[in-house]
Design a protein around this motif. Structure first.
Motif, PDB file in Angstrom:
ATOM      1  N   LEU A 282     -10.750 -16.695  34.321  1.00 36.88           N
ATOM      2  CA  LEU A 282     -12.061 -16.125  34.580  1.00 36.88           C
ATOM      3  C   LEU A 282     -12.001 -14.601  34.628  1.00 36.88           C
ATOM      4  CD1 LEU A 282     -13.011 -18.578  37.449  1.00 36.88           C
ATOM      5  CD2 LEU A 282     -14.037 -18.552  35.180  1.00 36.88           C
ATOM      6  N   SER A 283     -12.999 -13.979  34.025  1.00 38.73           N
ATOM      7  CA  SER A 283     -13.199 -12.554  34.211  1.00 38.73           C
ATOM      8  C   SER A 283     -13.669 -12.301  35.645  1.00 38.73           C
ATOM      9  CB  SER A 283     -14.258 -12.052  33.225  1.00 38.73           C
ATOM     10  OG  SER A 283     -14.762 -10.798  33.609  1.00 38.73           O
ATOM     11  N   PHE A 284     -13.419 -11.100  36.163  1.00 34.66           N
ATOM     12  CA  PHE A 284     -13.915 -10.778  37.506  1.00 34.66           C
ATOM     13  C   PHE A 284     -15.435 -10.889  37.547  1.00 34.66           C
ATOM     14  CE2 PHE A 284     -15.707  -8.011  40.676  1.00 34.66           C
ATOM     15  CZ  PHE A 284     -14.907  -8.214  41.796  1.00 34.66           C
ATOM     16  N   THR A 285     -16.102 -10.461  36.492  1.00 31.07           N
ATOM     17  CA  THR A 285     -17.562 -10.404  36.487  1.00 31.07           C
ATOM     18  C   THR A 285     -18.170 -11.797  36.383  1.00 31.07           C
ATOM     19  OG1 THR A 285     -17.417  -8.281  35.356  1.00 31.07           O
ATOM     20  CG2 THR A 285     -19.545  -9.372  35.382  1.00 31.07           C
ATOM     21  N   ASN A 286     -19.018 -12.121  37.325  1.00 31.43           N
ATOM     22  CA  ASN A 286     -19.764 -13.375  37.299  1.00 31.43           C
ATOM     23  C   ASN A 286     -21.097 -13.111  36.587  1.00 31.43           C
ATOM     24  OD1 ASN A 286     -21.404 -15.632  37.873  1.00 31.43           O
ATOM     25  ND2 ASN A 286     -20.261 -16.056  39.751  1.00 31.43           N
ATOM     26  N   THR A 287     -21.257 -13.648  35.394  1.00 31.64           N
ATOM     27  CA  THR A 287     -22.425 -13.361  34.568  1.00 31.64           C
ATOM     28  C   THR A 287     -23.736 -13.735  35.251  1.00 31.64           C
ATOM     29  OG1 THR A 287     -21.077 -13.755  32.601  1.00 31.64           O
ATOM     30  CG2 THR A 287     -23.455 -13.757  32.309  1.00 31.64           C
ATOM     31  N   ASP A 288     -23.733 -14.813  36.041  1.00 31.25           N
ATOM     32  CA  ASP A 288     -24.971 -15.264  36.690  1.00 31.25           C
ATOM     33  C   ASP A 288     -25.432 -14.322  37.799  1.00 31.25           C
ATOM     34  OD1 ASP A 288     -25.239 -17.508  35.100  1.00 31.25           O
ATOM     35  OD2 ASP A 288     -24.004 -18.742  36.405  1.00 31.25           O
ATOM     36  N   MET A 289     -24.580 -13.358  38.182  1.00 27.65           N
ATOM     37  CA  MET A 289     -24.944 -12.425  39.247  1.00 27.65           C
ATOM     38  C   MET A 289     -25.334 -11.053  38.705  1.00 27.65           C
ATOM     39  SD  MET A 289     -21.837 -13.459  41.868  1.00 27.65           S
ATOM     40  CE  MET A 289     -22.270 -12.277  43.120  1.00 27.65           C
ATOM     41  N   VAL A 290     -25.291 -10.891  37.390  1.00 29.58           N
ATOM     42  CA  VAL A 290     -25.434  -9.568  36.789  1.00 29.58           C
ATOM     43  C   VAL A 290     -26.899  -9.169  36.627  1.00 29.58           C
ATOM     44  CG1 VAL A 290     -25.109  -8.317  34.616  1.00 29.58           C
ATOM     45  CG2 VAL A 290     -23.214  -9.578  35.626  1.00 29.58           C
ATOM     46  N   GLN A 291     -27.180  -7.893  36.867  1.00 24.11           N
ATOM     47  CA  GLN A 291     -28.498  -7.315  36.584  1.00 24.11           C
ATOM     48  C   GLN A 291     -28.441  -6.349  35.419  1.00 24.11           C
ATOM     49  OE1 GLN A 291     -31.204  -5.865  39.754  1.00 24.11           O
ATOM     50  NE2 GLN A 291     -31.035  -3.863  38.758  1.00 24.11           N
ATOM     51  N   ASN A 292     -27.491  -5.405  35.428  1.00 17.63           N
ATOM     52  CA  ASN A 292     -27.360  -4.408  34.361  1.00 17.63           C
ATOM     53  C   ASN A 292     -25.948  -4.407  33.820  1.00 17.63           C
ATOM     54  OD1 ASN A 292     -30.000  -3.441  34.552  1.00 17.63           O
ATOM     55  ND2 ASN A 292     -29.460  -1.913  36.082  1.00 17.63           N
ATOM     56  N   VAL A 293     -25.814  -4.206  32.518  1.00 17.29           N
ATOM     57  CA  VAL A 293     -24.523  -4.024  31.871  1.00 17.29           C
ATOM     58  C   VAL A 293     -24.624  -2.808  30.964  1.00 17.29           C
ATOM     59  CG1 VAL A 293     -22.793  -5.008  30.325  1.00 17.29           C
ATOM     60  CG2 VAL A 293     -23.996  -6.489  31.931  1.00 17.29           C
ATOM     61  N   ASP A 294     -23.887  -1.754  31.295  1.00 19.83           N
ATOM     62  CA  ASP A 294     -23.842  -0.541  30.486  1.00 19.83           C
ATOM     63  C   ASP A 294     -22.422  -0.351  29.976  1.00 19.83           C
ATOM     64  OD1 ASP A 294     -26.463  -0.119  31.075  1.00 19.83           O
ATOM     65  OD2 ASP A 294     -26.114   1.422  32.594  1.00 19.83           O
ATOM     66  N   PHE A 295     -22.313   0.058  28.712  1.00 24.87           N
ATOM     67  CA  PHE A 295     -20.994   0.213  28.091  1.00 24.87           C
ATOM     68  C   PHE A 295     -20.941   1.509  27.298  1.00 24.87           C
ATOM     69  CE2 PHE A 295     -18.017  -0.419  24.539  1.00 24.87           C
ATOM     70  CZ  PHE A 295     -16.863  -0.718  25.253  1.00 24.87           C
TER      71      PHE A 295
ATOM     72  N   LYS B  86      -9.444   7.112  32.519  1.00 26.55           N
ATOM     73  CA  LYS B  86      -8.913   6.252  31.477  1.00 26.55           C
ATOM     74  C   LYS B  86      -9.251   6.876  30.137  1.00 26.55           C
ATOM     75  CE  LYS B  86      -7.525   2.577  33.991  1.00 26.55           C
ATOM     76  NZ  LYS B  86      -6.180   1.977  33.982  1.00 26.55           N
ATOM     77  N   LEU B  87      -8.578   6.405  29.087  1.00 26.98           N
ATOM     78  CA  LEU B  87      -8.690   7.068  27.792  1.00 26.98           C
ATOM     79  C   LEU B  87      -9.771   6.516  26.884  1.00 26.98           C
ATOM     80  CD1 LEU B  87      -4.951   7.611  26.738  1.00 26.98           C
ATOM     81  CD2 LEU B  87      -6.526   9.260  27.745  1.00 26.98           C
ATOM     82  N   SER B  88     -10.218   5.268  27.086  1.00 25.02           N
ATOM     83  CA  SER B  88     -10.997   4.637  26.022  1.00 25.02           C
ATOM     84  C   SER B  88     -12.453   4.354  26.359  1.00 25.02           C
ATOM     85  CB  SER B  88     -10.315   3.334  25.578  1.00 25.02           C
ATOM     86  OG  SER B  88      -9.090   3.614  24.938  1.00 25.02           O
ATOM     87  N   SER B  89     -12.747   3.593  27.421  1.00 28.28           N
ATOM     88  CA  SER B  89     -14.124   3.118  27.586  1.00 28.28           C
ATOM     89  C   SER B  89     -14.477   2.906  29.052  1.00 28.28           C
ATOM     90  CB  SER B  89     -14.322   1.803  26.821  1.00 28.28           C
ATOM     91  OG  SER B  89     -13.674   0.736  27.487  1.00 28.28           O
ATOM     92  N   VAL B  90     -15.792   2.711  29.271  1.00 27.71           N
ATOM     93  CA  VAL B  90     -16.313   2.395  30.606  1.00 27.71           C
ATOM     94  C   VAL B  90     -17.271   1.209  30.484  1.00 27.71           C
ATOM     95  CG1 VAL B  90     -17.725   3.172  32.538  1.00 27.71           C
ATOM     96  CG2 VAL B  90     -16.144   4.767  31.436  1.00 27.71           C
ATOM     97  N   LEU B  91     -17.033   0.189  31.291  1.00 32.52           N
ATOM     98  CA  LEU B  91     -17.950  -0.939  31.436  1.00 32.52           C
ATOM     99  C   LEU B  91     -18.497  -0.880  32.852  1.00 32.52           C
ATOM    100  CD1 LEU B  91     -19.228  -3.551  30.379  1.00 32.52           C
ATOM    101  CD2 LEU B  91     -17.175  -4.772  31.117  1.00 32.52           C
ATOM    102  N   ASP B  92     -19.790  -0.575  32.968  1.00 28.47           N
ATOM    103  CA  ASP B  92     -20.431  -0.330  34.262  1.00 28.47           C
ATOM    104  C   ASP B  92     -21.435  -1.448  34.524  1.00 28.47           C
ATOM    105  OD1 ASP B  92     -21.309   0.754  36.588  1.00 28.47           O
ATOM    106  OD2 ASP B  92     -22.209   2.545  35.717  1.00 28.47           O
ATOM    107  N   ILE B  93     -21.137  -2.292  35.501  1.00 30.23           N
ATOM    108  CA  ILE B  93     -21.923  -3.499  35.778  1.00 30.23           C
ATOM    109  C   ILE B  93     -22.572  -3.380  37.154  1.00 30.23           C
ATOM    110  CG2 ILE B  93     -21.783  -5.991  36.176  1.00 30.23           C
ATOM    111  CD1 ILE B  93     -19.397  -5.939  34.177  1.00 30.23           C
TER     112      ILE B  93
END
Length: 822
Positions: free
Chosen positions: A191-204, A216-223
């Motif tokens: 399982l990923s840490f992120t529980n999809t059923d609890m999510v409101q916003n996903v920014d990448f 970090k060098l590459s990316s940001v996933l902000d949930i």
């Protein structure tokens, strides 16, 4: 640290100003299909409502910086919904058209310009939940974006624009989250840490991100997890597992809680692979986000997670066919032994938000992460490498008729890791006249790692034990002369590391929204500082400091076409985490430097209408120049670092994505990316990096059957050109630059939505109790493509050849899924 926290507490107590909630305004005229104004339309959010007047005009005050759903309802017309996320003080005009037909265009989403000017991709949670995938969730959708590579459907790991899996930041509610350390195979991730059923916003963001994000060098996933506004529950069950999510809110609406429980069993997917096994990978977690809002000034939030991954693996047999049509070869393996891995993680975070005034917001965040991991296995593999009978009329067609090599391989491991990571962070945001925005923060992190590695491998080919090429041993020319030297394992890693890392980091950044002539412009400039020290048993302590300046500029010309042009970049550093300090022998090198990268990103955002529906095309051209590179190899999802900073590298490419309502009321997108990344180790010349993914196509498509609108169709298509196939242990990577085959995958889902026409059903109908009730059928890897994640290297003692046998991923698999939401 005690003095700093006392000063912070004093600051919170001294600032006791009266505040008003930051708000924005949505207004417009409600129209019907003939473009005539409609009166008496109820315009409502969860806690506010108004009505349109005789001219169809309405006006509604909504909270700013929040995702708010606004509903437009009328007794004789069908409901329309718009989701807005507006800046403080912003006025947004929205003119909905209500239909009298038995259909609706669905939900339309409007967000402020923040994401456009920052180069952030927003993904709708509903899309994440619906799109099929062997490992469905946030990462499943992220892998469809241009510039993002993920060639393993059993893994949540992904690489972005030439970076590896360790180069991506992940935040949930502004709190950094971590992945387990010892996982070496996508089958073990669960399982990923992120529980999809609890999510409101996903920014990448795939690069050029602001200073407020970490190092970090590459990316940001902000949930961001949602804050419940009413009681609700959701259930999902399938052949792969299930989940239950409950939303709760107190009568006075000061307390809210959202809790999710998940269970997953990957046996369905793993059973479709080449290796026949007794295998039951089981994963479970419980996660909760509790908030308390005593007044308009304060909010307290507690996020907690407990997860357990159990991986019991007993391989039996394997046959993998490879080679060419003219010279087909098969690897046959008989196994003895088993593997027992277990990962237990505990995570808790407390976040306090204090709105000192309309312009000043302060936050205090504390978190702790504890992981207990074990990796135990003893597996003996007896193999035969032979030629396959290709004569169609033969009784032995498809069988191995001649063995060109036999041997065995014994792998042993007793690896244990116990890690505790504690964070304490202060953040603030101050707005000046709604134009200037100042953000700042300071963070302390302590990492305490206790790691024991006992891992060895013995290889026997045709009765001859193979010694490692890195050990100086007498010449071995068996069978012509007897070997008189010692017998040693081909690989032998033994280490015990007790390491402590203390980190101090901080940032300050300034943003401005202004005008140049008639054009709107946005500026952002900031700087990060990161100091860290490594110490431990039998280690020489080391301390280093890096400074990371970053900037963004965007302009929106006053043109008929809605376009935004953007340039961003800066100097980015990645101070080494524990895994980056440990070399292939298990030794910790405390003075490993931070890898550095200069980012330059040019972006273009074009919003337009096609077929009277909204569309958007976003394109980015980027270049990254990396120095002090910590070279690594990837085996499945396991990364092994050289820990010597002796390389330099670059990554360059172009990404574009077209998304919009190709089908009314649904969002789909088409993405394309080209990327090239190479490295130069010790000035030996440029070679492809392990993540050199040249071309990428991704399609996410949603549709419904015209005659039966309750039947929804979801399609997830990915095509990636082949990655470098790696090299045998101790081999020179400059001699092994062959690539794996292209990665091609199609996942398709069909869903019958029983609640599709609930608006037309009479009150009291049993389906009215459900917000959503659907039954789905999914096909993973619909075209049954053979995709490989890495190679198993087998050496023939007689010919001295190394054969790279591909490790194939999952074949075509079927799944049934039930979704219920109250």
């Amino acid at each position: 640290m005690g003095t700093q926290f006392r000063l912070l507490a004093l600051l919170f107590l001294l600032v006791g100003l009266n505040v008003e909630a930051q708000t924005a305004r949505i207004l417009g005229v409600v129209l019907d299909e003939a473009n005539k104004p409609v009166s008496d339309v109820t315009v409502s959010t969860a806690d506010k409502l108004t009505k349109s007047d005789v001219t169809g005009f309405y006006e509604l005050i909504v909270p700013a910086n929040q995702k708010i759903s606004v509903e437009f309802t009328h007794p004789t017309l069908y409901k329309s919904t718009v989701t807005v996320e507006l800046e403080p003080g912003e006025n947004y005009e929205f003119n909905p058209v209500l239909s009298s037909k038995g259909e609706t265009l669905g939900e339309v989403t409007i967000v402020n310009n923040r994401r456009r000017v920052e180069g952030v991709v927003a993904v709708e949670p509903e899309t994440i939940r619906k799109i099929p995938g062997a490992n469905a969730g946030v990462e499943n959708i992220i892998k469809l974006l241009p510039g993002v590579s993920g060639n393993n459907e059993l893994s949540t790991a992904y690489s972005v624009r030439g970076g590896n899996y360790d180069e991506n930041l992940v935040y949930v509610n502004e709190i950094e989250v971590y992945r387990p350390f010892l996982i070496r195979s996508g089958q073990q991730e669960g399982l990923s840490f992120t529980n999809t059923d609890m999510v409101q916003n996903v920014d990448f963001s795939a690069g050029g991100f602001q200073a407020k994000y970490g190092d970090k060098l590459s990316s940001v996933l902000d949930i961001t997890y949602r804050k419940p506004r009413q009681f609700g529950a959701a259930l999902e069950a399938s052949f792969l597992g299930g989940s239950v999510t409950v939303d709760a809110i107190s009568k006075d609406k000061k307390w809210t809680a959202i809790t999710g429980v998940r269970y997953r069993d990957n046996s369905l997917l793993v059973d479709s692979q080449d290796t026949e096994t007794n295998f039951r990978p089981r994963f479970a977690d419980v996660q909760s986000n509790i908030t308390f809002t005593p007044n308009d000034k304060w909010e307290f939030a507690l996020l907690g997670n407990i997860s357990q991954n159990k991986y019991d693996y007993e391989p039996l047999t394997r046959q993998t066919n490879f080679g060419t049509l003219n010279e087909p070869i098969a690897l046959q393996v008989v196994y003895d032994g088993q593997e027992k891995d277990q990962y237990q993680t505990y995570f808790a975070a407390l976040k306090t938000t204090f709105k000192a005034s309309e312009n000043l917001t302060l936050k205090l965040i504390g978190s702790a992460y504890h992981t207990l991991e074990q990796e135990y296995f003893d597996i003996n593999a007896a193999y035969s490498l032979g030629e396959v009978d290709t004569n169609l009329g033969s009784d032995t067609f498809g069988e191995v008729t001649y063995s060109r090599g036999i041997g065995s391989q014994l792998n042993h491991a007793r690896n244990d890791l116990d890690a505790v990571i504690v964070n304490a962070e202060v953040k603030g945001e101050y707005k000046i006249k709604q134009k200037h925005n100042i953000e700042f923060g300071f963070k302390y992190t302590r990492e305490d790692i206790r790691d024991r590695i006992v891992e060895w491998e013995v290889i026997d080919s045709a009765g001859f034990s193979l010694n490692p090429p890195i050990v100086d041993l007498p010449r071995n020319d068996q069978p012509y002369n007897p070997y008189v030297g010692p017998l040693v394992p081909y690989q032998n890693v033994r280490a015990k590391n007790f390491v402590k890392i203390n980190r101090f980091s901080g940032y300050a950044q300034w943003s401005l929204k202004d005008k140049i002539g008639t054009s709107e412009v946005w500026y952002n400039a900031g700087v990060r500082l990161h100091q860290w020290g490594v110490s431990g048993t039998n280690l020489n302590s080391s301390s280093q400091t890096v400074v990371s300046p970053r900037a963004q500029f965007a302009i929106k010309p006053e043109w008929d076409k809605d376009m935004v042009f953007r340039i961003s970049g800066g100097l980015y550093y990645q101070p080494p985490f524990y895994r980056e300090l440990r070399d292939a022998s298990g030794t910790v090198i405390p003075d490993v430097k931070a890898q550095s990268s200069v980012h330059v990103v040019l972006g273009h955002d074009y919003s337009f209408k096609m077929w009277s529906r909204p569309f958007k095309m976003v394109s980015e051209l980027y270049y990254k120049s990396l120095t002090d590179v910590n070279a690594y190899t990837i085996d499945n999802v396991r990364i092994r670092y050289a820990a010597n900073n002796n390389a330099k590298a670059y990554a360059q490419g172009f990404d574009t994505r077209l998304n919009g309502e190709f089908v009314p009321g649904t969002e789909s997108w088409f993405s394309f990316g080209y990327m090239k990344t190479e490295e130069n180790q010790a000035d030996r010349g440029w070679i492809a990096r392990p993540t050199d993914q040249r071309l990428k196509f991704g399609i996410l498509f949603q549709d419904f059957m015209p005659k039966i609108t309750s039947v929804k169709i979801y399609i997830n298509l990915v095509y990636n050109t082949g990655l470098p196939g790696g090299s045998p242990s101790y081999a020179d990577p400059y001699l092994y630059q062959l690539r794996l085959k292209d990665y091609r995958r199609a996942d398709v889902g069909f869903s019958y939505v029983f609640t599709e026409k609930n608006a037309q059903r009479p009150e009291g109908h049993w389906l009215k109790k459900f917000e959503d009730l659907s039954l789905g059928f999914e096909i993973f890897n619909m075209f049954n493509n053979q995709n490989a994640i890495t190679n198993t290297w087998v050496r023939d003692a007689y010919t001295k050849n190394n054969y790279g046998i591909p490790n194939y991923l999952t074949t075509r698999t079927f799944n049934v899924k039930l979704a219920v939401k109250l």
